[in-house]
Write an enzyme that holds these catalytic residues in place. Structure first.
Site, PDB file in Angstrom:
ATOM      1  N   VAL A   1      94.881  -5.438  15.532  1.00 31.42           N
ATOM      2  CA  VAL A   1      93.513  -5.181  15.503  1.00 31.42           C
ATOM      3  C   VAL A   1      92.747  -6.081  16.306  1.00 31.42           C
ATOM      4  CG1 VAL A   1      91.122  -4.986  14.241  1.00 31.42           C
ATOM      5  CG2 VAL A   1      93.352  -4.271  12.957  1.00 31.42           C
TER       6      VAL A   1
ATOM      7  N   GLY B   1      94.502 -14.454  19.312  1.00 33.34           N
ATOM      8  CA  GLY B   1      94.077 -14.374  17.825  1.00 33.34           C
ATOM      9  C   GLY B   1      93.639 -12.865  17.512  1.00 33.34           C
ATOM     10  N   SER B   2      93.258 -12.671  16.489  1.00 29.93           N
ATOM     11  CA  SER B   2      92.683 -11.513  16.038  1.00 29.93           C
ATOM     12  C   SER B   2      93.122 -11.142  14.435  1.00 29.93           C
ATOM     13  CB  SER B   2      93.058 -10.143  16.635  1.00 29.93           C
ATOM     14  OG  SER B   2      91.919  -9.246  16.364  1.00 29.93           O
ATOM     15  N   ARG B   3      93.606 -10.010  14.117  1.00 27.35           N
ATOM     16  CA  ARG B   3      94.009  -9.447  12.914  1.00 27.35           C
ATOM     17  C   ARG B   3      95.216  -8.508  12.775  1.00 27.35           C
ATOM     18  NH1 ARG B   3      89.721  -7.929   8.525  1.00 27.35           N
ATOM     19  NH2 ARG B   3      90.743  -6.557   7.086  1.00 27.35           N
TER      20      ARG B   3
END
Length: 240
Positions: free
Chosen positions: A178, A208-210
């Site tokens: 994501v 970064g992120s999810r």
């Protein structure tokens, strides 16, 4: 009068540090860099090289190159040998444990599945790893927003890339990259038909992120919200 025993010539020689041994020490201490990070590191070094006469330019370039080397580090990992283990596909902190329907673009129906979400900061390793061993049966990218990845709506609203993996026993696990507020570039090297081993690197999210992991029905996560994960090593759950 007792005398101190003398060492033989062979044992008194000082140990030498060969170039091969030094190289091995460096490799074991400094993790390798993912290929996707090399252009960013090269750009920082280029700025430092072009502006080497100016302290601010030199320092800025070197700091940028060092930061990118940290962001795109690709440390070796040792997956668990326990049969049926589902491991974390990313480094980070578990931010959500719930049930949710898998991404609609995978055509898996709308029945809720156990889901574990991991938030990656800019300080975490950016690479993603296969949560289980199996065959990639679907890869789907869906455009979307670039909202903050730590918000609950990020899984539905943000740009995402889903990888559906089927194990030898027929169980299916889905890993969804994501995008986020800073992370605006999803890289996925997995393709339909690929055979992945647990812990294999298959992609990354820049800065970064999810990462959402959808588990088979009846799976019970063994982790908790707020727990740090190590990609390819931390066990999220066991296949039912």
């Amino acid at each position: 009068m007792a005398r101190r025993p003398r060492r033989s010539d062979s044992s008194s020689a000082e140990p030498t540090l060969s170039p091969q041994h030094l190289l091995a020490l460096v490799r074991s201490t400094i993790p390798p860099i993912h290929p996707a990070g090399r252009p960013f590191i090269a750009a920082g070094l280029a700025v430092a090289g072009v502006g080497y006469r100016h302290r601010w330019a030199r320092r800025t370039g070197l700091l940028a190159a060092g930061a990118c080397a940290g962001f795109f580090r690709h440390p070796p990992r040792v997956p668990p040998s326990r049969a049926g283990a589902i491991v974390a596909p990313a480094d980070g902190v578990i931010c959500v444990i719930d049930t949710a329907a898998p991404p609609a673009e995978l055509s898996m129906g709308d029945a809720p599945l156990p889901r574990v979400s991991i938030f990656l900061s800019v300080f975490d390793a950016h690479v993603q790893r296969a949560p289980v061993s199996g065959e990639v049966v679907a890869v789907q990218h869906r455009p979307g927003r670039f909202g903050s990845a730590d918000l609950p709506a990020a899984s539905d609203d943000n740009e995402r890339n889903s990888v559906r993996i089927r194990t030898a026993n027929g169980a299916e696990v889905v890993a969804v990259q994501v995008a986020g507020l800073v992370a605006r570039r999803i890289v996925c090297d997995a393709h339909v038909g690929d055979k992945l081993a647990i812990g294999d690197t298959y992609g990354l999210i820049r800065f970064g992120s999810r990462l959402d992991t959808y588990l088979p029905p009846g799976t019970e996560p063994v982790v908790r919200v707020g727990q740090r994960t190590i990609a390819g090593e931390t066990i999220l759950a066991d296949l039912p």
